[in-house]
Design an enzyme around this catalytic site. Structure first.
Site, PDB file in Angstrom:
ATOM      1  N   TYR A 109      -1.369  -6.336  17.553  1.00  0.00           N
ATOM      2  CA  TYR A 109      -1.513  -5.479  16.376  1.00  0.00           C
ATOM      3  C   TYR A 109      -2.815  -4.688  16.453  1.00  0.00           C
ATOM      4  CZ  TYR A 109      -2.295  -4.117  11.520  1.00  0.00           C
ATOM      5  OH  TYR A 109      -2.555  -3.396  10.375  1.00  0.00           O
ATOM      6  N   ILE A 142       0.825  -1.199   0.000  1.00  0.00           N
ATOM      7  CA  ILE A 142       0.000   0.000   0.000  1.00  0.00           C
ATOM      8  C   ILE A 142       0.865   1.257   0.000  1.00  0.00           C
ATOM      9  CG2 ILE A 142      -1.689   1.323   1.329  1.00  0.00           C
ATOM     10  CD1 ILE A 142      -2.868  -1.329   2.282  1.00  0.00           C
TER      11      ILE A 142
END
Length: 249
Positions: A159, A26
């Site tokens: 995370y 990304i």
């Protein structure tokens, strides 16, 4: 038939993107989308990382940086200013640390490793950029999250916890720096195939994608580039999904 009027992209300020270089990720798509809108773009790679192809495309030397280093925010912004010839006024906090682990696997070292890259450095980068922001210039900060407020990410507790903190940070920072001309937003790119999607995952996810495909890096990059443009000057403090209608359940 009426003529179609087109407008050239508005050239915005110099931009820094963390975590780019690999072809399908990304961060690389974000760099390209920003460059297409007229931004001069600098980007970071992990120590030993190879961003040479993207660097040649953008005409800038990659910034090799360990984003777990507490001093990374200052050194990275300094390096970006040198490469760009001016202090960046656009920051995209894209880099992330992610190691799978549920409650049974969590320990202090794992939490600290996620916190350092996913929270501490993005927060310090954003605050340092705001402190250096040139008077009267528009500024943009975008953080990438992963939809933590929309549902659990089983087996990814460190995370998910640290990325969720960025959502609150965006909402907190946005009103503090709006008076400086800086907008602050977060983007959740949803399920994006950057090379990690196996056939088993594809088979599981596709039935929940109304468009019949999994997201690509360019999907989120277009939204992020728009948030960094003059057109998005009145959008701040938002967490925006770019998930293609992904159905949770």
């Amino acid at each position: 038939m009426a003529a179609v009027v087109t407008h050239p992209p508005t050239i915005e300020g110099p931009a820094l993107v963390t975590g780019a270089g690999r072809e399908r990720e990304i961060g690389t798509a974000i760099c390209r989308a920003l460059a297409a809108r007229g931004h001069a773009v600098a980007f970071t790679v992990a120590p030993g990382g190879d961003g040479s192809a993207l660097a040649a495309e953008l005409g800038v030397t990659p910034i090799e940086a360990d984003l777990a280093d507490p001093a990374a925010a200052v050194t990275v912004l300094d390096a970006a200013a040198v490469r760009l010839g001016a202090a960046p006024t656009v920051l995209v906090n894209n880099a992330a640390h992610s190691v799978n682990g549920g409650y049974a696997d969590v320990d202090a070292a794992t939490l600290d490793a996620h916190y350092a890259v996913n929270v501490r450095t993005p927060v310090l980068l954003s605050c340092e950029l705001a402190r250096r922001h040139p008077h009267g210039e528009p500024g943009r900060i975008v953080c990438l999250t992963s939809g933590q407020s929309l549902g659990p990410m089983l087996g990814e507790l460190p995370y998910a916890t640290t990325k969720a903190a960025l959502e609150m940070f965006v909402r907190q920072l946005a009103p503090e720096v709006m008076g400086l001309g800086i907008t602050v937003n977060a983007v959740n790119p949803g399920v994006t195939d950057t090379g990690w999607v196996t056939e088993a995952i594809r088979a599981e996810v596709l039935p929940r994608m109304p468009a019949g495909r999994i997201g690509e890096s360019e999907d989120a990059a277009r939204l992020i580039a728009w948030l960094c443009s003059a057109d998005a000057a009145w959008v701040t403090g938002q967490v925006i999904g770019s998930e293609g209608g992904f159905v949770r359940g």
